[in-house]
Enzyme design. Structure first.
Site, PDB file in Angstrom:
ATOM      1  N   THR A  19      85.621  37.657  32.997  1.00 29.22           N
ATOM      2  CA  THR A  19      84.356  38.304  33.349  1.00 29.22           C
ATOM      3  C   THR A  19      83.555  38.732  32.126  1.00 29.22           C
ATOM      4  OG1 THR A  19      85.357  40.496  33.517  1.00 29.22           O
ATOM      5  CG2 THR A  19      85.331  39.161  35.515  1.00 29.22           C
ATOM      6  N   ASP A  20      82.279  38.953  32.373  1.00 37.70           N
ATOM      7  CA  ASP A  20      81.417  39.491  31.321  1.00 37.70           C
ATOM      8  C   ASP A  20      81.270  40.994  31.526  1.00 37.70           C
ATOM      9  OD1 ASP A  20      79.555  39.827  33.383  1.00 37.70           O
ATOM     10  OD2 ASP A  20      78.330  38.123  32.774  1.00 37.70           O
ATOM     11  N   VAL A  21      80.397  41.607  30.771  1.00 36.82           N
ATOM     12  CA  VAL A  21      80.235  43.060  30.810  1.00 36.82           C
ATOM     13  C   VAL A  21      79.774  43.561  32.186  1.00 36.82           C
ATOM     14  CG1 VAL A  21      77.854  43.132  29.963  1.00 36.82           C
ATOM     15  CG2 VAL A  21      79.424  45.018  29.440  1.00 36.82           C
ATOM     16  N   SER A  22      79.150  42.700  32.968  1.00 35.19           N
ATOM     17  CA  SER A  22      78.685  43.116  34.298  1.00 35.19           C
ATOM     18  C   SER A  22      79.760  42.965  35.373  1.00 35.19           C
ATOM     19  CB  SER A  22      77.428  42.330  34.689  1.00 35.19           C
ATOM     20  OG  SER A  22      77.743  40.958  34.842  1.00 35.19           O
TER      21      SER A  22
END
Length: 153
Positions: A19-22
């Protein structure tokens, strides 16, 4: 040769590293999910990347990918990645792949069309698909198109 079938499916889970930061799956990781499903599809046919490379001196390389992102996958989601061969040529395969939520909803998250080319393992020049491999793909994919419930999971 064109082949239409229900294809092969492989379960996956979204990990924090995907996943990314979101908190959603980073777009490039969908390609990894699709690659894992293609590798497991190959295993389901009785082949591995290493056995093809060492025993038959053939490797596969992706020559084209087109991905349509429909909905985000999120941390801890259970996913199902599918592979269906849509075209089988002398030295290449075209596959359609989907990534769906693995729940009852089965929402479509992403879909791709992937062209994979058979290359000589030493020179990386295109070469014919091995006959045994070609025959196995035709047999399995044609059987799957006649009996959609026979997809591997």
């Amino acid at each position: 040769m064109s082949i239409s079938s229900s294809g092969f499916s492989w379960p996956l889970r979204v990990y924090y590293e995907d996943t990314d930061v979101s908190g959603v799956v980073y777009h490039a990781n969908y390609l990894k999910f699709f690659e894992r499903a293609r590798t497991e599809w190959l295993r389901s046919l009785g082949y591995s990347q290493e056995s093809l490379r060492h025993e038959v001196e053939v490797a596969f390389t992706v020559s084209r990918v087109e991905v349509a992102f429909r909905s985000p996958a999120r941390l801890d989601d259970q996913l199902i990645a599918t592979v269906a061969v849509t075209e089988l040529k002398r030295a290449s395969l075209v596959m359609t792949q989907q990534l769906r939520l693995g729940d009852i909803d089965g929402r479509l998250l992403a879909e791709a069309e992937v062209k994979v080319v058979s290359v000589d393992a030493a020179s990386f020049k295109p070469c014919a698909l091995p006959d045994g491999f070609r025959n196995r793909v035709q047999t399995v994919e044609n059987a799957a198109s006649r009996n959609p419930s026979s997809s591997a999971a």
